[in-house]
Design a protein around this motif. Structure first.
Motif, PDB file in Angstrom:
ATOM      1  N   LEU B 204      69.147  60.574 -57.799  1.00  0.00           N
ATOM      2  CA  LEU B 204      70.424  59.982 -57.162  1.00  0.00           C
ATOM      3  C   LEU B 204      69.700  58.709 -56.788  1.00  0.00           C
ATOM      4  CD1 LEU B 204      73.135  62.638 -56.400  1.00  0.00           C
ATOM      5  CD2 LEU B 204      73.115  60.487 -57.693  1.00  0.00           C
ATOM      6  N   TYR B 205      69.037  59.409 -55.281  1.00  0.00           N
ATOM      7  CA  TYR B 205      68.038  58.276 -54.443  1.00  0.00           C
ATOM      8  C   TYR B 205      67.401  56.884 -55.460  1.00  0.00           C
ATOM      9  CZ  TYR B 205      64.676  56.324 -51.589  1.00  0.00           C
ATOM     10  OH  TYR B 205      63.704  55.266 -51.192  1.00  0.00           O
ATOM     11  N   VAL B 206      67.038  57.417 -56.847  1.00  0.00           N
ATOM     12  CA  VAL B 206      66.230  56.431 -57.572  1.00  0.00           C
ATOM     13  C   VAL B 206      67.679  55.270 -57.761  1.00  0.00           C
ATOM     14  CG1 VAL B 206      65.062  55.966 -59.689  1.00  0.00           C
ATOM     15  CG2 VAL B 206      64.061  57.808 -58.141  1.00  0.00           C
ATOM     16  N   GLN B 207      68.439  55.897 -58.474  1.00  0.00           N
ATOM     17  CA  GLN B 207      69.522  54.922 -59.118  1.00  0.00           C
ATOM     18  C   GLN B 207      70.031  54.304 -57.901  1.00  0.00           C
ATOM     19  OE1 GLN B 207      71.784  55.943 -62.326  1.00  0.00           O
ATOM     20  NE2 GLN B 207      72.250  54.081 -61.856  1.00  0.00           N
ATOM     21  N   PHE B 208      70.457  55.057 -56.825  1.00  0.00           N
ATOM     22  CA  PHE B 208      71.304  53.609 -56.406  1.00  0.00           C
ATOM     23  C   PHE B 208      69.777  52.981 -55.253  1.00  0.00           C
ATOM     24  CE2 PHE B 208      74.026  56.394 -57.304  1.00  0.00           C
ATOM     25  CZ  PHE B 208      75.527  55.328 -58.288  1.00  0.00           C
ATOM     26  N   HIS B 209      69.471  53.007 -55.201  1.00  0.00           N
ATOM     27  CA  HIS B 209      67.926  52.998 -54.017  1.00  0.00           C
ATOM     28  C   HIS B 209      67.224  51.733 -54.986  1.00  0.00           C
ATOM     29  CE1 HIS B 209      65.329  52.116 -50.844  1.00  0.00           C
ATOM     30  NE2 HIS B 209      66.119  52.605 -50.193  1.00  0.00           N
ATOM     31  N   GLY B 210      67.380  51.299 -56.271  1.00  0.00           N
ATOM     32  CA  GLY B 210      66.681  50.778 -57.484  1.00  0.00           C
ATOM     33  C   GLY B 210      66.495  49.547 -57.307  1.00  0.00           C
ATOM     34  N   ASP B 211      67.385  48.917 -55.738  1.00  0.00           N
ATOM     35  CA  ASP B 211      67.477  47.176 -55.388  1.00  0.00           C
ATOM     36  C   ASP B 211      66.350  46.972 -54.600  1.00  0.00           C
ATOM     37  OD1 ASP B 211      69.867  47.985 -56.563  1.00  0.00           O
ATOM     38  OD2 ASP B 211      71.426  47.528 -55.512  1.00  0.00           O
ATOM     39  N   TYR B 212      66.089  48.678 -53.511  1.00  0.00           N
ATOM     40  CA  TYR B 212      65.723  47.817 -52.803  1.00  0.00           C
ATOM     41  C   TYR B 212      64.329  48.734 -53.210  1.00  0.00           C
ATOM     42  CZ  TYR B 212      69.504  47.436 -50.188  1.00  0.00           C
ATOM     43  OH  TYR B 212      71.044  46.727 -50.314  1.00  0.00           O
ATOM     44  N   SER B 213      63.767  49.389 -53.888  1.00  0.00           N
ATOM     45  CA  SER B 213      62.337  50.580 -54.320  1.00  0.00           C
ATOM     46  C   SER B 213      62.474  49.928 -55.580  1.00  0.00           C
ATOM     47  CB  SER B 213      62.482  51.727 -53.087  1.00  0.00           C
ATOM     48  OG  SER B 213      63.754  52.345 -53.801  1.00  0.00           O
ATOM     49  N   PRO B 214      60.862  50.675 -56.218  1.00  0.00           N
ATOM     50  CA  PRO B 214      61.161  50.809 -57.197  1.00  0.00           C
ATOM     51  C   PRO B 214      61.956  51.680 -58.120  1.00  0.00           C
ATOM     52  CG  PRO B 214      58.870  51.220 -56.898  1.00  0.00           C
ATOM     53  CD  PRO B 214      60.349  51.327 -55.140  1.00  0.00           C
ATOM     54  N   GLY B 215      62.539  51.739 -58.831  1.00  0.00           N
ATOM     55  CA  GLY B 215      63.259  52.897 -59.759  1.00  0.00           C
ATOM     56  C   GLY B 215      64.949  51.741 -60.388  1.00  0.00           C
ATOM     57  N   GLY B 216      65.454  52.596 -60.690  1.00  0.00           N
ATOM     58  CA  GLY B 216      66.506  52.069 -61.204  1.00  0.00           C
ATOM     59  C   GLY B 216      67.569  53.043 -61.983  1.00  0.00           C
ATOM     60  N   GLY B 217      68.428  52.300 -63.230  1.00  0.00           N
ATOM     61  CA  GLY B 217      69.302  53.362 -64.676  1.00  0.00           C
ATOM     62  C   GLY B 217      68.236  54.453 -65.178  1.00  0.00           C
ATOM     63  N   PHE B 218      67.449  53.591 -65.237  1.00  0.00           N
ATOM     64  CA  PHE B 218      66.536  54.104 -66.204  1.00  0.00           C
ATOM     65  C   PHE B 218      65.573  55.333 -66.065  1.00  0.00           C
ATOM     66  CE2 PHE B 218      66.315  50.357 -68.337  1.00  0.00           C
ATOM     67  CZ  PHE B 218      66.703  50.268 -68.881  1.00  0.00           C
ATOM     68  N   GLN B 219      64.646  55.542 -65.133  1.00  0.00           N
ATOM     69  CA  GLN B 219      64.081  56.410 -64.341  1.00  0.00           C
ATOM     70  C   GLN B 219      65.217  56.769 -63.938  1.00  0.00           C
ATOM     71  OE1 GLN B 219      64.108  53.044 -63.728  1.00  0.00           O
ATOM     72  NE2 GLN B 219      62.014  52.107 -63.154  1.00  0.00           N
ATOM     73  N   ALA B 220      66.188  57.387 -62.651  1.00  0.00           N
ATOM     74  CA  ALA B 220      66.786  58.163 -62.788  1.00  0.00           C
ATOM     75  C   ALA B 220      67.888  58.399 -63.357  1.00  0.00           C
ATOM     76  CB  ALA B 220      68.206  57.042 -61.948  1.00  0.00           C
ATOM     77  N   GLY B 221      68.211  58.106 -64.652  1.00  0.00           N
ATOM     78  CA  GLY B 221      68.859  58.740 -66.154  1.00  0.00           C
ATOM     79  C   GLY B 221      67.738  59.612 -66.731  1.00  0.00           C
ATOM     80  N   VAL B 222      66.222  59.035 -66.666  1.00  0.00           N
ATOM     81  CA  VAL B 222      65.445  60.414 -67.486  1.00  0.00           C
ATOM     82  C   VAL B 222      65.149  61.445 -66.268  1.00  0.00           C
ATOM     83  CG1 VAL B 222      63.391  60.792 -68.354  1.00  0.00           C
ATOM     84  CG2 VAL B 222      64.093  58.933 -68.796  1.00  0.00           C
ATOM     85  N   ILE B 223      65.573  61.187 -64.975  1.00  0.00           N
ATOM     86  CA  ILE B 223      65.093  62.351 -64.159  1.00  0.00           C
ATOM     87  C   ILE B 223      65.937  62.951 -63.562  1.00  0.00           C
ATOM     88  CG2 ILE B 223      65.177  62.140 -61.660  1.00  0.00           C
ATOM     89  CD1 ILE B 223      63.077  60.001 -60.745  1.00  0.00           C
ATOM     90  N   PHE B 224      67.181  62.478 -64.262  1.00  0.00           N
ATOM     91  CA  PHE B 224      68.620  63.239 -63.874  1.00  0.00           C
ATOM     92  C   PHE B 224      68.666  64.037 -65.320  1.00  0.00           C
ATOM     93  CE2 PHE B 224      71.975  63.724 -61.782  1.00  0.00           C
ATOM     94  CZ  PHE B 224      72.006  63.025 -61.073  1.00  0.00           C
ATOM     95  N   ALA B 225      68.267  63.722 -66.192  1.00  0.00           N
ATOM     96  CA  ALA B 225      67.803  64.784 -67.480  1.00  0.00           C
ATOM     97  C   ALA B 225      66.711  65.645 -67.707  1.00  0.00           C
ATOM     98  CB  ALA B 225      67.646  63.717 -69.229  1.00  0.00           C
TER      99      ALA B 225
END
Lengths: 118, 328, 497
Positions: B204-225
């Motif tokens: 969740l952090y990677v998903q919603f903090h992707g604007d400020y730090s590395p990360g975003g939808g892809f990474q979060a999606g994979v981590i969730f999976a």
């Protein structure tokens, strides 16, 4: 000497690329082919990311006081390409499973024998 | 290091070892990306190359090894042809590099035409610090939309090839899963109970903090999976499927792609070009923000459901094959 | 409101089928996925028709995705070349889907049909996306959408060889795409841009570098794999032969054509003809490969026992004709090549549709099954004969028109022209051989007893088949539309130096 140092990184990438490429076209085992394909693609990713590098450049996340960043565009392209890569891999692996069920082997030579082609 | 691992994959014939080597190779490249100041790419490569791909490959191996006699190593008849092709290609590439700007050279054309605008203007135009996210979701948002559909296509393919053969198979899995030793470990259960929520939170952090730090939808999606795959490995497939059913995943993956594509349609209806987010808020910056959050969410949902769905399909197939081979 | 959407036609061209794909996947009520796909394909065709008219007098439509001006954002760029291709592809999509309902019902189990239609729409969207985009990297992304979805489509084939054929296609296709990716990477290194128009203006400065030469080679090879140009064609025959009938119809008529477009776009628009043919020896290589393709493709076709194989090898030969037109390097030659893309798509679609009808009744397409089929399935066979005459190049069919223009273009050249004309003649004679073999079995052999009872294909399959058969004749007699469109497309390409 300068040329060698400046291009050394790219040459390593090319060696990697060719190893992957060789596995894809020369190995007869289907799983290894997919792995070879992955190595081939990953090394292309490294090529792109190497292009993005700028000496002394920071990661492309804006912070006060930093003006020199590495090039963000190749990063974006490669994020896209990585996801495309895993999609291809997943599909290829699913095919392998079905091929195994249909032919009881995952060696290319044996498949050709069973089909009587080539 | 990379070369050694890659070379090893050529010569090792044991597939299990090759897959492990490939995992190491991916992890090394992820480290290399980090070294080259590409944290976003590094995170993705680590999660996908060293996480999801080896799991799927091992799954395939498990499915194909059963009752397969180790194939006789055949003399490679036409071994010279691939070598020639590869050498020629490699030579062409080396030839190509003779004229390229040197590694890390800031005066290379790549750094002086399109890219500077992203670095200089993106904060003014989009107002988020992570340039990769701005380019990914807005400037080149259409590429990202395309790739969301690529993995959607992959999910279609895996479902078409390995999807459930008949209904009611799911009940049989439970008996099988009880016999598997991994699921009896109490320590694993305890650890996983603590670990999995942390992974999900991190996602969740990677998903919603992707604007400020590395990360975003892809990474979060994979981590969730990955979190759910872990759960399925430790407990059982049916336990995981009780929480998130395969059908639910198919619905969410459609919701994910439609969320992304729909954001674009919303721009259209508001009189702007496709995927132009600036009309989606009170002012252009707000709109860009909203748009990026929506499409990143779309990407995250799609990636997580596709990856998990692919894993489910492989795992269910494995159980099915095991049963039939035991029955014989 | 309506006006707003009219401005957004370029986006709609791709978004309609793309949005339709997930809907087909999730709405699993019997018949609904087909209906959605069919309606969407008609709308898509309408959009491409409107776009075609908008650019008919030489305008170029540019559409900035996300509102970001190129080269920072991704640009959609419609001109007379790609609008013609889009019209063709979306048109074939409509006919293929019309055919699909009955044919898919018989070949694919009901619970997976929603996946099938979803993949079909993704493939259509991917192909259109490749055609319309003005961004080089976006080509790669949509190439992968169309590639992955066509792997899925082919793997639906009933024969187990469909699986190995798909796997081989997947490996070759991914290598091709990765080669294009490498080429793009080098181009980006030297120019700093990914937009095609921008690349075209910035490339001349760095034209004389090893890097750009290699980039060029990689992109040409990558595109040639997708195009199945000899000797990179090995994936094609099996992929076409073991795929479900509708898929063969659609892919045979579209996917190699789109690959040819990619080749043309990069060679002429991005690199420029002067570089491609002056600096690099592309003309000779292409001509050589094309000639070999015509000869080996046609020759292999003569010896096949599976009719789908015959037609697949014939496709390899026909691709050779298109490339010959391109390699002549004149506006007339290019126009002839593009004209043949259009004409070949129509007649191959007609032929594969006819075979789809036979497959529907017989469950296979071996040459034995064609015994006496001229009597049991007269309408199907008549359509097949029309398509076959087209392949040979008989007057009053489209095949004649494209060969006619090819010969005219060749006559403008000296020695090369003479060689080309003789190759076209030999290719046509070989076509007579492989088409006649089938016709002979169909009309002059008595059907076996159990096959004699087989009835004509249902109307739902015959209608699309005959649409294409009539198109084969119509565009063979009334040539204004296709010839003018192809010439315009060629002028646009040659002018875009």
């Amino acid at each position: 000497m300068d040329t060698i140092a400046g291009l050394f990184n790219y040459w390593i990438v090319i060696v990697l690329m060719m190893i992957g490429f060789y596995v894809v076209i020369a190995d007869s085992n289907l799983i290894k082919k997919i792995i070879g394909l992955n190595i081939f693609q990953t090394s292309v990713f490294i090529l792109y990311i190497s292009v993005a590098k700028i000496d002394g450049g920071a990661a492309p996340i804006l912070e006060d006081g930093i003006t020199n960043y590495v090039n963000p565009l190749p990063h974006v392209l490669i994020l896209t390409a990585i996801v495309v890569g895993i999609a291809t891999t997943a599909l290829g692996l699913a095919l392998i499973v079905r091929i195994k069920e249909a032919y009881n082997t995952i060696e290319e030579d044996e498949i050709h024998e069973k089909d009587g082609t080539l | 290091m990379l070369v050694v691992t890659a070379l090893a994959t050529v010569f090792v014939r044991d597939l299990f070892a090759v897959i492990m080597l490939f995992g190491i190779y991916s992890l090394l490249s992820a480290g290399f990306f980090l070294n080259l100041n590409a944290p976003d790419v590094s995170l993705t490569e680590a999660a996908i190359g060293a996480g999801i791909s080896p799991i799927l490959m091992l799954g395939t191996l498990a499915l194909t090894r059963k009752s397969l006699a180790p194939s006789a190593i055949k003399s490679k008849k036409k071994a010279w042809l691939p070598i020639i092709v590869v050498t020629l290609t490699g030579a062409a590439l080396i030839y190509a590099t003779l004229d390229v700007p040197h590694f890390g050279d800031p005066s290379g054309p790549a750094h002086n035409h399109v890219a500077p605008r992203y670095i200089k203007e993106s904060y003014k135009e989009i107002h988020i610090p992570n340039i990769v996210t701005s380019v990914l979701a807005s400037y080149r948002g259409f590429d990202t939309l395309g790739e969301t559909f690529v993995i959607f296509a992959a999910a279609l393919g895996v479902l078409a090839l390995l999807g459930a053969i008949k209904q009611g198979d799911a009940d049989d899995y439970r008996q099988f899963s009880d016999t598997a030793s991994l699921r009896r470990h109490n320590i694993l259960h305890v650890i996983s109970k603590i670990l999995i929520p942390i992974i999900l939170l991190f996602g969740l952090y990677v998903q919603f903090h992707g604007d400020y730090s590395p990360g975003g939808g892809f990474q979060a999606g994979v981590i969730f999976a990955v979190a759910f795959i872990l759960y399925a490995l430790i407990y059982s497939l049916s336990a995981a499927q009780k929480i998130i059913s395969p059908l639910f995943l198919q619905i969410t993956m459609v919701i994910g792609v439609l969320l992304y594509a729909g954001t674009g349609v919303a721009s259209l209806l508001n009189g702007a070009n496709y995927l132009d987010y600036s009309v989606l808020g009170q002012d252009a910056l707000k709109g860009q923000h909203n748009g990026i959050i929506l499409v990143e969410l779309g990407v995250g949902i799609t990636v997580a459901s596709v990856m998990l769905s692919i894993f489910y399909t492989f795992a269910a197939r494995a159980l099915h094959t095991n049963e039939t081979s035991e029955a014989k | 409101m309506m006006n707003l959407l009219l401005d957004d036609l370029p986006a709609l061209q791709v978004m309609l089928p793309l949005l339709c794909a997930p809907l087909c996947f999730i709405l699993r009520i019997k018949g609904l996925p087909w209906l959605i796909a069919f309606v969407t394909s008609i709308l898509t065709f309408a959009v491409s028709f409107m776009l075609f008219n908008q650019v008919a007098d030489g305008d170029i439509l540019s559409y900035a995705m996300g509102g970001w001006a190129p080269p920072w954002g991704i640009e959609y760029r419609v001109d007379r070349l790609n609008s013609f291709f889009m019209l063709l592809i979306s048109g074939i999509g409509v006919v293929a889907l019309l055919f699909a309902r009955k044919s898919v019902d018989s070949e694919i189990i009901a619970c997976k049909q929603s996946i099938f239609y979803s993949a079909f729409m993704l493939c259509l969207a991917g192909l259109l996306g490749i055609l319309i985009t003005g961004d080089a990297f976006n080509v790669f992304v949509f190439l992968e959408i169309s590639a992955l979805s066509s792997y899925v489509l082919i793997s639906f084939g009933q024969d187990r060889r469909a699986l190995t054929a798909t796997f081989q296609y997947l490996i070759m296709g991914t290598i091709g795409a990765t080669m294009i990716l490498i080429g793009l990477g080098f181009m980006y290194m030297m120019t700093g841009t990914l937009n095609m128009a921008d690349l075209a203006t910035r490339l001349p400065e760095v034209m004389n570098t090893n890097t750009i030469r290699t980039a060029f080679a990689f992109i040409v090879i990558g595109a040639s794999i997708k195009l199945a140009l000899f000797p990179l064609h090995i994936w094609l025959p099996n992929a076409y032969s073991y795929a479900p009938s509708v898929v063969t119809v659609f892919l045979a008529a579209t996917s190699t054509k789109v690959a040819l477009y990619v080749l043309l776009r990069f060679v002429f628009t991005v690199f420029g003809a002067e570089f491609a043919f002056g600096e690099m020896p592309l003309q000779h290589i292409l001509m050589f490969m094309a000639v070999l393709a015509v000869l080996t493709g046609s020759l292999c076709a003569v010896f096949q026992t599976n009719i789908k194989h015959v037609l697949a090898y014939s496709s390899i030969g026909q691709i050779g004709y298109m490339v010959i037109g391109v390699a002549l390097l004149t506006t007339t030659g290019l126009a002839a090549g593009i004209l043949h893309v259009f004409n070949h798509a129509i007649m191959k679609a007609c032929l594969f549709l006819a075979i789809g009808c036979v497959y529907y009744r017989h469950g296979s397409a071996r040459i034995e099954d064609f015994k006496g089929i001229g009597k049991t399935m007269p309408w199907t066979m008549a359509a097949f004969v029309i398509g076959g005459l087209g392949l040979i190049g008989m007057p009053l069919t489209v095949g004649f028109i494209s060969k006619w223009y090819l010969v005219i273009a060749a006559m403008e050249q000296g020695a090369i022209g003479a060689v080309t004309i003789s190759i076209i003649l030999i290719g046509s004679l070989l076509a007579v051989a492989y088409v006649w073999r089938i016709v002979e079995v169909a009309y002059f052999n008595e059907p076996t007893k159990e096959k004699a009872k087989i009835k004509e294909a249902p109307l739902a399959l015959l209608i699309p088949t005959w649409i294409m058969a009539l198109a084969t004749i119509y565009f063979g007699i009334k040539t204004d539309f296709s010839v003018i469109a192809a010439t315009n497309a060629a002028t646009t390409l040659m002018g875009a130096k």
